[in-house]
Design a protein around this motif. Structure first.
Motif, PDB file in Angstrom:
ATOM      1  N   ARG A 287       0.820  -1.212   0.000  1.00  0.00           N
ATOM      2  CA  ARG A 287       0.000   0.000   0.000  1.00  0.00           C
ATOM      3  C   ARG A 287       0.857   1.266   0.000  1.00  0.00           C
ATOM      4  O   ARG A 287       0.455   2.295  -0.554  1.00  0.00           O
ATOM      5  CB  ARG A 287      -0.943  -0.024   1.206  1.00  0.00           C
ATOM      6  CG  ARG A 287      -2.065  -1.045   1.046  1.00  0.00           C
ATOM      7  CD  ARG A 287      -2.899  -1.198   2.307  1.00  0.00           C
ATOM      8  NE  ARG A 287      -4.087  -2.011   2.057  1.00  0.00           N
ATOM      9  CZ  ARG A 287      -4.094  -3.339   2.013  1.00  0.00           C
ATOM     10  NH1 ARG A 287      -2.950  -3.989   2.188  1.00  0.00           N
ATOM     11  NH2 ARG A 287      -5.206  -4.010   1.794  1.00  0.00           N
ATOM     12  N   GLN A 290       1.856   1.803  -3.598  1.00  0.00           N
ATOM     13  CA  GLN A 290       0.747   2.373  -4.339  1.00  0.00           C
ATOM     14  C   GLN A 290       0.489   3.824  -3.940  1.00  0.00           C
ATOM     15  O   GLN A 290       0.120   4.658  -4.775  1.00  0.00           O
ATOM     16  CB  GLN A 290      -0.518   1.534  -4.101  1.00  0.00           C
ATOM     17  CG  GLN A 290      -1.753   2.036  -4.849  1.00  0.00           C
ATOM     18  CD  GLN A 290      -1.536   2.073  -6.348  1.00  0.00           C
ATOM     19  OE1 GLN A 290      -0.962   1.163  -6.914  1.00  0.00           O
ATOM     20  NE2 GLN A 290      -1.982   3.139  -6.999  1.00  0.00           N
ATOM     21  N   MET A 291       0.712   4.150  -2.663  1.00  0.00           N
ATOM     22  CA  MET A 291       0.493   5.517  -2.192  1.00  0.00           C
ATOM     23  C   MET A 291       1.417   6.493  -2.925  1.00  0.00           C
ATOM     24  O   MET A 291       0.982   7.541  -3.409  1.00  0.00           O
ATOM     25  CB  MET A 291       0.734   5.605  -0.685  1.00  0.00           C
ATOM     26  CG  MET A 291       0.517   6.999  -0.105  1.00  0.00           C
ATOM     27  SD  MET A 291       0.895   7.088   1.655  1.00  0.00           S
ATOM     28  CE  MET A 291       2.688   7.071   1.596  1.00  0.00           C
ATOM     29  N   SER A 294       0.473   6.797  -6.563  1.00  0.00           N
ATOM     30  CA  SER A 294      -0.688   7.677  -6.710  1.00  0.00           C
ATOM     31  C   SER A 294      -0.294   9.130  -6.522  1.00  0.00           C
ATOM     32  O   SER A 294      -0.849  10.019  -7.170  1.00  0.00           O
ATOM     33  CB  SER A 294      -1.767   7.289  -5.686  1.00  0.00           C
ATOM     34  OG  SER A 294      -2.220   5.966  -5.892  1.00  0.00           O
ATOM     35  N   GLU A 331      -7.931   8.086  -5.196  1.00  0.00           N
ATOM     36  CA  GLU A 331      -7.010   6.949  -5.212  1.00  0.00           C
ATOM     37  C   GLU A 331      -5.881   7.145  -4.193  1.00  0.00           C
ATOM     38  O   GLU A 331      -5.499   6.209  -3.480  1.00  0.00           O
ATOM     39  CB  GLU A 331      -6.419   6.787  -6.619  1.00  0.00           C
ATOM     40  CG  GLU A 331      -7.431   6.343  -7.660  1.00  0.00           C
ATOM     41  CD  GLU A 331      -6.820   6.298  -9.056  1.00  0.00           C
ATOM     42  OE1 GLU A 331      -5.614   6.613  -9.181  1.00  0.00           O
ATOM     43  OE2 GLU A 331      -7.538   5.954 -10.009  1.00  0.00           O
ATOM     44  N   LYS A 334      -7.294   6.647  -0.617  1.00  0.00           N
ATOM     45  CA  LYS A 334      -7.527   5.250  -0.245  1.00  0.00           C
ATOM     46  C   LYS A 334      -6.211   4.518   0.017  1.00  0.00           C
ATOM     47  O   LYS A 334      -6.079   3.800   1.014  1.00  0.00           O
ATOM     48  CB  LYS A 334      -8.304   4.540  -1.352  1.00  0.00           C
ATOM     49  CG  LYS A 334      -9.756   4.985  -1.470  1.00  0.00           C
ATOM     50  CD  LYS A 334     -10.467   4.237  -2.589  1.00  0.00           C
ATOM     51  CE  LYS A 334     -11.934   4.672  -2.693  1.00  0.00           C
ATOM     52  NZ  LYS A 334     -12.631   3.965  -3.797  1.00  0.00           N
ATOM     53  N   SER A 335      -5.228   4.694  -0.879  1.00  0.00           N
ATOM     54  CA  SER A 335      -3.956   4.002  -0.689  1.00  0.00           C
ATOM     55  C   SER A 335      -3.217   4.536   0.525  1.00  0.00           C
ATOM     56  O   SER A 335      -2.636   3.773   1.300  1.00  0.00           O
ATOM     57  CB  SER A 335      -3.089   4.150  -1.940  1.00  0.00           C
ATOM     58  OG  SER A 335      -2.859   5.516  -2.240  1.00  0.00           O
TER      59      SER A 335
END
Length: 698
Positions: A287, A290-291, A294, A331, A334-335
């Motif tokens: 995560r 992905q953070m 993003s 996005e 959430k990440s």
């Protein structure tokens, strides 16, 4: 090296010094997708296809990140020595304080029991008397006290010595750890400084094809946000990681010297901590990756929307831009929430385990004191050690999210550092340049599946002006980009005065060339600085002469500060035509041997264009020039005109010869000067329809 040749490419074509290990990888380097001429240098945004690289594993990335600290090994050794010294003095302190507690407790108990025994009674006699009286528990307690003297109160001199020693140790420990933190801060910042330099140097060694497929915002996010996050993560975790690990080791050693039983109970925390850290770490690492991905995509969206803000307003696309931003922002939310929430669970779990461990040690320790196996001071010290033992484990768990975030950013930075570079530099040299340029059976394509230039040959003699015309996407800009070695050939060769340009360093080649692009580039600085960028060593008189020759001097005097007027990053305080005049003045000042003009007068008005053409004629005299133009009126006097279609030269000659041939150039010329739209065969050229279905007006 002449700065002019890299001005319009925004600094992406600096001198390349590539390593030998990259030679083999270069053969398979990815090609940029084919793009039309007008889009070669256009901004790329997140609306284009995103590149989703697979993240590296946590431990290899962490080892590579720590490897960047290796040049600071001397300071790191000093950091470790100071940390060991500080931690040793820190962990010895509770044991000394426990000794002070024993002195206090023994003095109080000795005074209380002294009234029941005559003076001169020994400790052993008191213990025997208490056992004889059936007070076995009190007898066990007294037997475990090392400083018990019946009838004697608290030995304040001894107590003062113990407390003084503890204070000295704590002060020295604080000083050592403070100096260690200061040196470690230097280590981290110097390492990040070098990492930024590596990334900057790497960017200058990357081929232009990399920037064709990479969004600006994404690359900027890696260079700025990700490196800043690495710095913050290392700064906050390295010092605590080192001190926490040393504290755990020191505390474990001293706990075993006090009570092996209690130590085994305390060590139960370690496998629990490792299990929690491993379980949560695996879930949160993905995560975090992905953070930060993003974050880069959101930066791309913001950069694209800001750059094209006026177009967004003109076409009424504000709501679409806001919707795209909201989607990217969601996005990232959430990440980011998932990464922080999962990793944030470590600390409360570890605190619960630590508190449970503390209760068990307190109960078992109290029973051991009552039985006389250890003293009250030892239990007090052990409880402090248990806190010192669980606290570092809790800190390690709480720092895991920072470390994972930093490693995720490091992975993204390493992806840039691992990109395939340009072909290594050659060691050849160019003689005094006369300006003869020859293309010999040149083949090139951005995409291997879509050939663009095939078997192209041409010769530009010294002093000639070679004009290149043709429809959009014909390969005109690509042709001059190949001369500048912005891209490498797939076949054939290009020679300058008989020397293959691939056999000489790019810096030496570009020092002989000057280039003015349709897309102007100015940096934040004065007008004088922007002109002098073409030749930083130029005198004030030479700068003013170049400005006057290119008619920059005319509009500069209308500005409040003249040549000291500061141009912002976007160049918004001068017009598009004025910006283009400045770039022409820059090339004029550089006085290159070979000049390349790519729609260099496209943004100036007709009258100014005539004046600039006169200046360009003076600039082109006695040097070979390549001129790309859509307005054929600007290249009538060219010595050779090349007409390109689909990457091939379909016609060449001077203006009069090509008009007489009545070929492709004749059609282009008539389309501009003979009111061709009224003469088009409407049956052959379909009229486009508007989105609503109605035919467009012609």
């Amino acid at each position: 090296m002449s700065e002019t040749s890299r001005t319009e490419e925004a600094g992406r074509t600096d001198e390349v010094v590539a390593s030998d290990q990259q030679k083999a990888a270069e053969a398979n380097k990815p090609k940029a997708a084919e793009r039309p001429d007008y889009a070669k240098n256009a901004p790329r945004g997140p609306m284009a296809a995103q590149v989703h690289e697979k993240a590296m594993n946590f431990w290899p990335s962490l080892r590579r990140l720590l490897g960047h600290l290796a040049p600071e090994r001397v300071r790191l050794v000093l950091v470790i020595i100071l940390a060991i010294a500080g931690i040793v003095m820190s962990v010895v302190g509770p044991k000394i304080l426990g000794r002070g507690t024993d002195v206090l407790f023994a003095g109080i108990l000795g005074r209380q029991l002294g009234s029941r025994f005559p003076p001169g009674t020994t400790k052993e006699q008191v213990v025997q008397a208490l056992r004889h009286a059936g007070q076995n528990q009190l007898a066990d307690l007294v037997s475990g006290l090392r400083d018990f003297v019946p009838g004697q109160g608290i030995n304040f001199d001894h107590l003062a010595q113990i407390l003084g020693l503890a204070i000295v140790l704590f002060v020295l420990s604080s000083v050592a750890l403070a100096v260690q933190a200061r040196i470690l801060n230097v280590v981290v910042q110097r390492s990040i400084y070098r990492l930024r330099g590596e990334v900057e140097s790497k960017i200058n060694r990357l081929p232009l094809s990399y920037f064709d497929r990479q969004t600006r915002g994404e690359l900027l996010s890696r260079v700025t946000n990700d490196i800043d996050n690495i710095s913050q993560s290392l700064q906050q975790t390295l010092s605590q990681l080192l001190t926490s690990l040393l504290t755990v080791i020191g505390v474990v050693v001293l706990m075993f010297t006090i009570s092996p039983l209690l130590s085994v109970i305390a060590l139960v925390t370690i496998p629990v901590a490792l299990g929690v850290t491993t379980l949560i770490g695996k879930r949160s690492q993905k995560r975090f990756v992905q953070m930060w991905r993003s974050t880069g995509q959101l930066n791309s969206q913001v950069e694209e929307a800001y750059t094209g803000h006026s177009l967004v307003k003109v076409f009424g696309r504000r709501h679409e831009v806001e919707a795209a931003f909201a989607e990217r922002n969601e996005e990232l939310y959430k990440s980011g929430f998932g990464a922080q929430f999962i990793s944030g669970m470590m600390m409360p779990i570890m605190m619960f385990v630590g508190n449970l461990n503390y209760v068990i040690i307190a109960v078992v320790g109290g029973l051991r004191v009552a039985s006389g196996h250890i003293t009250l001071g030892d239990v007090q010290a052990f409880i402090q050690y248990s806190r010192q033992f669980t606290q570092p484990l809790t800190q390690l768990a709480s720092m895991a999210n920072l470390l994972q975030s930093g490693v995720a950013s490091a992975e993204r930075v390493f992806e840039v550092l691992d990109e395939v570079e340009q072909t290594p530099e050659s060691t050849g040299s160019l003689p005094a340049t006369e300006g003869r340029v020859a293309f010999e059976h040149v083949n090139f394509s951005y995409d291997p599946d879509k050939p663009l230039i095939t078997d192209l040959s041409l010769v530009a003699e010294p002093g000639q002006t070679v004009a290149i015309v043709g429809p959009t996407g014909a390969g005109k800009t690509t042709l001059v980009n190949l001369i500048m070695r912005f891209y490498e050939l797939d076949g054939g060769r290009i020679t300058l005065d008989g020397v293959d340009i691939a056999s000489v360093p790019r810096s030496e080649l570009r020092s002989r060339l000057g280039m003015v692009l349709q897309d102007t580039w100015l940096f934040h600085g004065t007008i004088r600085d922007n002109i002098a960028y073409g030749r930083p060593s130029a005198s004030e008189e030479e700068i003013l002469a170049a400005a006057e020759a290119t008619y920059v001097d005319r509009f500069v005097h209308s500005l409040p500060d003249g040549y000291d007027t500061v141009i912002d990053e976007e160049g918004s305080n001068v017009s598009a035509g004025e910006k283009q005049l400045l770039t022409i003045a820059r090339a004029f000042l550089a006085d290159p041997a070979l000049l390349i003009l790519d729609e260099a007068t496209s943004s100036v008005d007709t009258r100014t264009e005539l004046l600039v053409q006169q200046a360009m004629n003076r600039l082109r005299s006695d040097r070979t020039s390549f001129v790309i133009a859509h307005r054929l009126s600007t290249i009538r006097d060219a010595d050779v005109i090349l007409v390109m279609q689909h990457g091939k030269i379909v016609e060449q000659g001077n203006h009069d010869q090509l008009l007489e041939a009545k070929g492709a150039y004749y059609d282009l010329y008539n389309s501009q000067f003979k009111n061709a739209p009224e003469e088009l065969d409407e049956a052959a050229v379909p009229v486009p329809a508007l989105p609503g279905g109605a035919p467009a007006r012609t």
